[in-house]
Write a protein that holds these residues in place. Structure first.
Motif, short mmCIF file in Angstrom:
data_model
loop_
_atom_site.label_atom_id
_atom_site.label_comp_id
_atom_site.label_asym_id
_atom_site.label_seq_id
_atom_site.Cartn_x
_atom_site.Cartn_y
_atom_site.Cartn_z
N PRO A 83 0.70 -1.31 0.09
CA PRO A 83 0.20 0.00 0.01
C PRO A 83 0.85 1.42 0.11
CG PRO A 83 -0.58 -1.47 1.69
CD PRO A 83 0.71 -1.89 1.25
N LEU A 84 2.00 0.98 0.57
CA LEU A 84 2.71 2.30 0.70
C LEU A 84 3.49 2.72 -0.79
CD1 LEU A 84 4.91 1.72 3.63
CD2 LEU A 84 2.99 2.95 3.58
N LEU A 85 3.58 1.88 -1.46
CA LEU A 85 4.29 1.75 -2.76
C LEU A 85 2.99 2.17 -3.85
CD1 LEU A 85 6.83 -0.99 -2.77
CD2 LEU A 85 7.05 1.52 -2.55
N VAL A 86 1.85 1.62 -3.64
CA VAL A 86 1.01 1.42 -4.77
C VAL A 86 -0.47 2.53 -4.44
CG1 VAL A 86 -0.73 0.17 -6.33
CG2 VAL A 86 1.50 -0.86 -5.39
N CYS A 87 -1.03 2.31 -3.44
CA CYS A 87 -2.33 3.05 -3.07
C CYS A 87 -2.40 3.08 -1.61
CB CYS A 87 -3.67 2.53 -3.80
SG CYS A 87 -5.00 3.61 -3.35
N PHE A 88 -2.04 4.01 -0.93
CA PHE A 88 -2.16 4.22 0.62
C PHE A 88 -3.37 3.84 1.06
CE2 PHE A 88 -2.51 5.96 4.84
CZ PHE A 88 -1.33 5.46 5.40
N TYR A 89 -4.59 4.20 0.26
CA TYR A 89 -6.08 3.85 1.07
C TYR A 89 -6.19 2.43 1.36
CZ TYR A 89 -6.37 8.72 -0.38
OH TYR A 89 -6.13 10.19 -0.41
N THR A 124 -6.04 5.44 12.71
CA THR A 124 -6.85 5.69 13.93
C THR A 124 -6.88 7.29 14.38
OG1 THR A 124 -6.04 3.64 14.68
CG2 THR A 124 -7.20 5.19 16.38
N ALA A 125 -5.74 7.97 14.14
CA ALA A 125 -5.43 9.40 14.45
C ALA A 125 -6.23 10.17 13.49
CB ALA A 125 -3.87 9.70 14.06
N PHE A 126 -6.28 9.52 11.92
CA PHE A 126 -6.85 10.20 10.97
C PHE A 126 -8.60 10.42 11.45
CE2 PHE A 126 -9.35 9.68 6.93
CZ PHE A 126 -9.18 10.96 6.56
N PHE A 127 -9.06 9.06 11.98
CA PHE A 127 -10.32 9.21 12.19
C PHE A 127 -10.80 9.80 13.44
CE2 PHE A 127 -10.51 4.94 9.53
CZ PHE A 127 -11.29 5.46 8.55
N ILE A 128 -9.80 9.79 14.30
CA ILE A 128 -10.16 10.84 15.53
C ILE A 128 -10.06 12.19 15.25
CG2 ILE A 128 -9.11 11.35 17.81
CD1 ILE A 128 -8.02 8.53 18.20
N PHE A 129 -9.36 12.63 14.36
CA PHE A 129 -9.38 13.82 13.60
C PHE A 129 -10.75 14.48 13.04
CE2 PHE A 129 -8.36 16.65 9.99
CZ PHE A 129 -7.86 17.89 10.92
#
Lengths: 361, 194
Positions: free
Chosen positions: B132-138, B185-190
Motif C-alpha cells: 500500500p505504501l508503494l501503490v495506493c495508501f488507502y 486511527t489518528a485520522f479518524f479521531i481527527f
C-alpha cells in the motif's frame, strides 16, 4: 520458529539474469556435507528446493552466452540516446516546461546508465548446467562466468571426493563406447558432428523467408518515407512494422529445436531485439519532436502529424530513418544469405545413415 | 526431452561432445555451434545402475511381500510394518519404507527431506505491509489488519529449508502495519473531533 538446517553453507546467491541484468527472480546455491541445494524463489514468494547429491552428479557444463554483450550494446545505445536528447532539449528549449523534461530525461538516463554500469562490471554471462542420470538442470544463480567458475572450483573437489576421479584414458574409452552405441540408433551424417537427433527437427517452415523479405520491404518503405513522406507511406510502414513483429515471433517459435543454422537462429533473435529497440527509439524521438509542435488527439491525427514531418527538415528524424533503413536492409541481406546457405547445405548433404553395428570379436 | 543419460551434449546445439572437450580448464568452442563451453565429467556418468531383483518365495512358511505375495520378503517397513520384497523396499534417509508410506509421508509433510516447496510467509507479510505504501495508501485500511493477522498466524510456520531471518521480516511487517493502523486511527479521531 522456522525449521533450521545449520549444515548449509552459501555457495552462490544471485538473480536469474533474464532482462539486461535486472533481477526478476531469486535463486541461490547452498552446500551441505553430501549435496548441493538449489533454492528458487518465484514471484509469488514460493521457494522451491532441489537437491543434487555429489555421488549422483555426472557432469557440470558451463556455456558462455552473449547476453552480456547484447545488454551492453542495447543499454549503451539507450543511455547515450537519452543523454543526447536531454542535452538537445536543454540547449534548444529555454522555457520552464523544458526544464522538467530535461530533469525527467536525466533521471531516465541515470537509471539506464546505472543498469548499464552494473551489467558492465558484472562481467560475461553464462549458463551453467548440472547433469544427473535423470535430468539436466540449469543452475540459475550461476549466470555470470566469474561467479560460476568460483562455484565450480569449490564444487569439483567435493564431487571428486564422493566419486573419485576419471583418468583421461578411461574417459576417452567410455566416450568411444557410448558414441558407438548411439550411432546404432541415431541417423548420422558421415564427417559431420554427431547430434542427438531426437531433439533436432528438420526446419521446414517459410517463416524466416517471409521475415527477411519483410525486412527488405520495411527498408524500402523507410527510404520512401525519407523522400516522399505521406499518409499512405506512414500507414504502409505501420502495417509492415506489425507484420514484422508477428513474423519474428512466429520465426522464433518455428526455429526452436530445429536443425536451422545457429547463426541464423541468433540473427533472428537479433532481429527481434532490433525491432524492439527501433520501436522504442522511434517512439522517444517522435514524442520529443511532436511535443515541440502539438500533441495529436486521435490515432488519425497522429498519423497525419507523422506524415507532415519532413525528414529532410528534421535532422534527428532523418538520422533515425537512415539508420533504420540501413540496418533493415543489412539484416535482410544477411538473413537471406544464411537462409540460402542453409538450404544449399541441406540439398548437398548426403542422406542420414545409421552406422553399421560394430563387429563382435 | 534430453539426450540419453551417458551422453554429454552441447546445451545450445545438442551435438554430442567428445572426450577431448571434457575436463579442460578453459572455455573451448563447441565443434558444431562454436559457442564457448567448459565440461567437467565425473565417474557417475559411466556408472551402471542395476535394479534390485527380488527372490521368489521358495519354501512354505517363508514370508512373502505384502505387494507381491510370490516374492520373498526381505525387510519390514519401518512405518506401517508391512513385509517388503527387495523391489518394494525403499531405503530413504537410513530408513526402510514401502512406497505407500513414502508417498504418504511426502504428501503429509512428515518426511522433511522430501519437502521441496515452502511459501515464504515472512516475505508475504512484508509485501502485504509495504505494497500500500508503494501503490495506493488507502488500501492499507484493509491490508494493515490483514498483515497483523497473517504475521500472527504464520509466526511459527516453517518458511524455508534454510535458516532465515523470518522473525525480522515478520517484525518489520508488524511494525509497519501497526504504524498504518495508528495513522488511520489518528485520522479518524481527527475527523470525529473536527
Amino acid at each position: 520458529m522456522a525449521t533450521q538446517d545449520p549444515e548449509y553453507a552459501k555457495l552462490s546467491a544471485g538473480g536469474v539474469t533474464t532482462f539486461f541484468g535486472l533481477r526478476l527472480s531469486n535463486a541461490s546455491l547452498w552446500l551441505a556435507a553430501d549435496h548441493l541445494l538449489q533454492l528458487k524463489l518465484s514471484f509469488d514468494n514460493r521457494e522451491t528446493s532441489q537437491r543434487f547429491y555429489f555421488r549422483d552428479i555426472q557432469a557440470l557444463i558451463l556455456v558462455q552466452t552473449n547476453r552480456w554483450q547484447m545488454g551492453n550494446v542495447i543499454l549503451g545505445i539507450l543511455t547515450g540516446l537519452l543523454a543526447f536528447i536531454a542535452a538537445l532539449t536543454y540547449f534548444n528549449e529555454n522555457s520552464t516546461d523544458a526544464l522538467g523534461s530535461v530533469v525527467a530525461l536525466l533521471i531516465a538516463t541515470g537509471l539506464f546508465g546505472l543498469i548499464f554500469f552494473v551489467n558492465l562490471v558484472s562481467g560475461s554471462t553464462c549458463a551453467c548446467y548440472l547433469k544427473t542420470a535423470v535430468r539436466q538442470e540449469q543452475l540459475s544463480s550461476l549466470s555470470r562466468l566469474r561467479r560460476a567458475r568460483k562455484a565450480i572450483l569449490r564444487l569439483q573437489p567435493l564431487i571428486e571426493q564422493a566419486q573419485g576421479t576419471l583418468s583421461p584414458e578411461v574417459m576417452a574409452a567410455q566416450f568411444q563406447t557410448r558414441r558407438q552405441e548411439l550411432t546404432l540408433t541415431q541417423p548420422w551424417l558421415p564427417g559431420q558432428p554427431l547430434r542427438y537427433t531426437e531433439v533436432i527437427k528438420p526446419y521446414r517452415s517459410r517463416m524466416h523467408r517471409i521475415l527477411y523479405g519483410l525486412l527488405l520491404l520495411a527498408a524500402g518503405a523507410t527510404v520512401l518515407n525519407i523522400f516522399r513522406p505521406s499518409v499512405p507511406v506512414i500507414m504502409l510502414k505501420m502495417i509492415l512494422q506489425l507484420a514484422l513483429l508477428a513474423s519474428v515471433i512466429l520465426a522464433l517459435i518455428k526455429q526452436d529445436e530445429t536443425d536451422l543454422k545457429p547463426a541464423l537462429k541468433s540473427l533472428t533473435w537479433g532481429v527481434g531485439g532490433y525491432l524492439l529497440v527501433n520501436a522504442l527509439v522511434g517512439y522517444v524521438i517522435l514524442l520529443s519532436t511532436i511535443n515541440t509542435q502539438h500533441t495529436p488527439a486521435t490515432q488519425w491525427a497522429f498519423i497525419q502529424t507523422l506524415a507532415a514531418l519532413q525528414p529532410m527538415a528534421t535532422p534527428w528524424w532523418l538520422d533515425l530513418l537512415v539508420i533504420s533503413a540501413v540496418i533493415s536492409a543489412a539484416l535482410s541481406l544477411w538473413g537471406n544469405l544464411l537462409l540460402g546457405k542453409h538450404w544449399r547445405d541441406k540439398a548437398a548433404a548426403p542422406p542420414a545413415v545409421t552406422a553399421p553395428p560394430p563387429t563382435l570379436t | 526431452m534430453s539426450a540419453p543419460a551417458q551422453l554429454i551434449t552441447c546445451p545450445q546445439c545438442k551435438t554430442v561432445l567428445e572426450a577431448e572437450l571434457c575436463g579442460r580448464p578453459d572455455l573451448t568452442p563447441c565443434p558444431s555451434c562454436q559457442c564457448p563451453l567448459q565440461v567437467l565429467v565425473f565417474p557417475a556418468l559411466f556408472r551402471i545402475e542395476t535394479a534390485a531383483q527380488p527372490e521368489l518365495v521358495m519354501a512354505a512358511g517363508e514370508a512373502g511381500c505384502f505387494y507381491h505375495p510370490q516374492k520373498k520378503a526381505v525387510v519390514v517397513c519401518e512405518t506401517c510394518g508391512r513385509f517388503l520384497c527387495a523391489l518394494c523396499d525403499v531405503e530413504f534417509d537410513g530408513r526402510h519404507l514401502c512406497p505407500n508410506c513414502l508417498a504418504g509421508g511426502k504428501d503429509k509433510g512428515e518426511i522433511k527431506k522430501l519437502q521441496h516447496q515452502h511459501t515464504r510467509h515472512d516475505r508475504m507479510a512484508l509485501a502485504l505491509a509495504l505494497l500500500p505504501l508503494l501503490v495506493c495508501f488507502y488500501t492499507s485500511l484493509i491490508t494493515a489488519p490483514m498483515t497483523l493477522i497473517y504475521a500472527a498466524r504464520h509466526w511459527n510456520s516453517p518458511v524455508s529449508l534454510l535458516p532465515r531471518r523470518a522473525k525480522l521480516r515478520f517484525s518489520i511487517a508488524i511494525l509497519l502495519a501497526s504504524l498504518q493502523i495508528l495513522g488511520w486511527t489518528a485520522f479518524f479521531i481527527f475527523l470525529a473531533t473536527k
